[in-house]
Design an enzyme around this catalytic site. Sequence first.
Site, PDB file in Angstrom:
ATOM      1  N   GLN A 199     -57.074  28.328  88.727  1.00 28.34           N
ATOM      2  CA  GLN A 199     -55.610  28.261  88.876  1.00 28.34           C
ATOM      3  C   GLN A 199     -54.991  29.641  88.647  1.00 28.34           C
ATOM      4  OE1 GLN A 199     -53.500  25.622  86.160  1.00 28.34           O
ATOM      5  NE2 GLN A 199     -51.721  25.536  87.528  1.00 28.34           N
ATOM      6  N   HIS A 241     -54.056  22.057  97.272  1.00 24.10           N
ATOM      7  CA  HIS A 241     -54.485  22.822  98.454  1.00 24.10           C
ATOM      8  C   HIS A 241     -54.975  21.832  99.506  1.00 24.10           C
ATOM      9  CE1 HIS A 241     -54.864  26.956  96.640  1.00 24.10           C
ATOM     10  NE2 HIS A 241     -54.967  26.251  95.534  1.00 24.10           N
ATOM     11  N   ASN A 282     -56.382  23.073  91.308  1.00 25.15           N
ATOM     12  CA  ASN A 282     -57.017  23.821  90.232  1.00 25.15           C
ATOM     13  C   ASN A 282     -56.132  23.769  88.986  1.00 25.15           C
ATOM     14  OD1 ASN A 282     -58.967  24.659  92.176  1.00 25.15           O
ATOM     15  ND2 ASN A 282     -57.643  26.359  92.795  1.00 25.15           N
ATOM     16  N   HIS A 319     -50.003  22.264  92.177  1.00 21.31           N
ATOM     17  CA  HIS A 319     -50.051  22.270  93.647  1.00 21.31           C
ATOM     18  C   HIS A 319     -51.373  21.715  94.128  1.00 21.31           C
ATOM     19  CE1 HIS A 319     -51.419  26.151  92.047  1.00 21.31           C
ATOM     20  NE2 HIS A 319     -52.308  26.166  93.044  1.00 21.31           N
TER      21      HIS A 319
END
Length: 141
Positions: free
Chosen positions: A95, A103, A88, A101
């Site tokens: 986000q 997921h 995101n 990052h």
Amino acid sequence: MQKDSCIFCKIARGEVPSHKVFENDDVLAFLDLSQVTKGHTLVIPKHHADNVYELEAEVAAATFAAVPQISRALQKETDAAGINILSNTGKVAGQSVSHFHLHLLPRHDKHDGFGAKWEVHNDEYTPEALAAIAKSIQSHL
Ligand code: 5GP
Ligand code: ZN
């Protein structure tokens, strides 16, 4: 560069505990505190970047390079039927932590807790419109 105030940088430095599932010199993977499905894992570069726009190609390469191995381990552990991998960027995209990052979400069925609703608008995008959009995007590269 790492950021003093960033929660994921703190996790990467070992200052905040996490349930680690993978680590090498450049990348760390740990369980998300909020498990959507069992094994829901976050993969981060140790080098801080707010989001995908800021990610250097080498850092992206190192981060994505770890994903197949971690995904296979998650599949074995959870006997998942599939996996969603998503990132995101920006509040509108969901986000909440400003450190890039990925997921990794092991999937079991359509009602396992993860849902991304896709509404397609094919009628608005003729082949001519798609060609123009692709060309215009290329002009920004
Ligand atoms: P985002 O919403 O930015 O895509 O995802 C951030 C994720 O980080 C969330 O799913 C949230 O549960 C997780 N998270 C936030 N703080 C921590 C933390 O301190 N430890 C762990 N393990 N996960 C966290
Ligand atoms: Zn950070």
